[in-house]
Each structure stands twice: as structure tokens, then as C-alpha cells.
Design a protein around this motif. Structure first.
Motif, short mmCIF file in Angstrom:
data_model
loop_
_atom_site.label_atom_id
_atom_site.label_comp_id
_atom_site.label_asym_id
_atom_site.label_seq_id
_atom_site.Cartn_x
_atom_site.Cartn_y
_atom_site.Cartn_z
N GLY A 142 26.38 15.75 37.90
CA GLY A 142 26.32 14.54 39.21
C GLY A 142 25.01 13.99 38.94
O GLY A 142 24.35 12.68 38.76
N LEU A 163 33.31 16.27 38.05
CA LEU A 163 32.00 16.72 39.47
C LEU A 163 33.50 17.16 40.34
O LEU A 163 32.89 17.89 41.15
CB LEU A 163 31.08 15.64 39.69
N CYS A 222 28.00 21.95 38.73
CA CYS A 222 28.06 20.25 39.31
C CYS A 222 26.87 19.87 39.47
O CYS A 222 27.00 18.58 39.04
CB CYS A 222 28.85 20.39 40.53
#
Length: 172
Positions: free
Chosen positions: A132, A109, A128
Motif C-alpha cells: 500500500g 494489494l 500489505c
């Protein structure tokens, strides 16, 4: 002792197959990671440990790439070496705990966040957001780190660029 009737059928669920079930401490990702091993192997602990050790070996590679983006190659080699010999990471790979997977997802991340800050793109924002989400589903306490990455993206992307609001929004 009540024997089941012959007409009853049984289904295999994660709760029956694993010693680890999704709870407020364990998110659903780590039990799902372990489930195939429990279904395939009679004694799944060694294959899980081997797989975790292989996954955790990528921590050094990801740490190297993060350090090359932030510093120079000397620091990158040193950070990869420290990750390789850090005793806690070595011990984590031999335990059936989610922290190793969380550490890998966290470093990925951070690497993805650095990539968005350097060159924003829709693909990187989606990646991303997926990393996450997986990290938060593995360990719920990691939500704060994901939110900090989104705030960092929103602050660092060019102020006059067209991606500022879209980047943070898509990542969330």
C-alpha cells in the motif's frame, strides 16, 4: 555562456537524469524505477518498455489468483484471459507512465488483503502495508484504495479474534 570552473564538481541527481521528476502528479517511485535505465542506457525508452511489459504480464497471474480466491477456476481463467487481451493494458506497457506499475501494486494489494482476511498474520499485514505504501508513493490518488483495503480488513477479520485491531493497525 558561463563555463563552469574546473574546481566545481557535479553530482548526478534524479532531477538531472530523468525527464520525469517527482511532482504532485508523479510520486517518487516511478522516477526511481526509471532512474537506473537512464543511468545505464543511452536510449533507455526501449528497455523501460520491455521491463514494463514483463511486469504487466504478471497482472494476468495476479488476477487469476484473486479470481480463484473469490470464484472458481473457470472464472479465474476467464479473468486472466481478459487481462491478457485488454487493449488499455497493452497500450500502457508501451508508454512511460506509472499506471502499469500502479495496477500491478493494486492487484497485489487486493491479493494480500484477501490473504489477511482468510488467515491473518503479522507477515501478511506488514506486506500489505508495504504494498500500500509503494502504491501510494507511486500515485498519491491511490490512498483511498489503500484505506478501503484497511477498512475491509478491519471489518472482515473475526470479531472475537485477537487480530482485529492489531491487523488493521499494523497494515496502516
Amino acid at each position: 555562456f558561463n563555463a563552469p570552473a574546473p574546481t566545481e564538481t557535479y553530482t548526478l541527481s534524479l532531477h538531472d537524469a530523468l525527464p520525469i521528476s517527482p511532482t504532485s502528479y508523479y510520486g517518487p517511485i516511478y522516477p526511481l524505477f526509471c532512474a537506473p535505465f537512464f543511468m545505464v542506457f543511452e536510449n533507455p525508452y526501449l528497455p523501460i518498455q520491455i521491463t514494463q511489459a514483463i511486469l504487466l504480464s504478471f497482472l494476468a497471474v495476479v488476477a487469476y489468483f484473486i479470481a480463484t480466491r473469490l470464484f472458481n477456476k473457470t472464472i479465474a481463467y476467464l479473468s486472466a484471459l481478459v487481462v491478457c487481451i485488454y487493449p488499455v493494458l497493452i497500450a500502457i506497457s508501451s508508454q512511460m507512465i506509472a499506471e502499469g506499475l500502479v495496477a500491478l501494486l493494486l492487484l497485489l494489494l487486493v491479493l494480500c488483503t484477501l490473504g489477511i482476511i482468510e488467515r491473518p498474520s503479522l507477515t501478511r499485514c506488514i506486506l500489505c502495508g508495504l504494498l500500500g505504501g509503494l502504491m501510494v508513493l507511486t500515485k498519491g490518488k491511490m490512498l483511498i484504495f489503500f484505506l478501503l483495503c484497511v477498512i475491509g480488513i478491519a471489518m472482515k477479520v473475526k470479531r472475537n479474534g485477537k487480530y482485529k485491531g492489531i491487523t488493521a493497525g499494523v497494515t496502516m
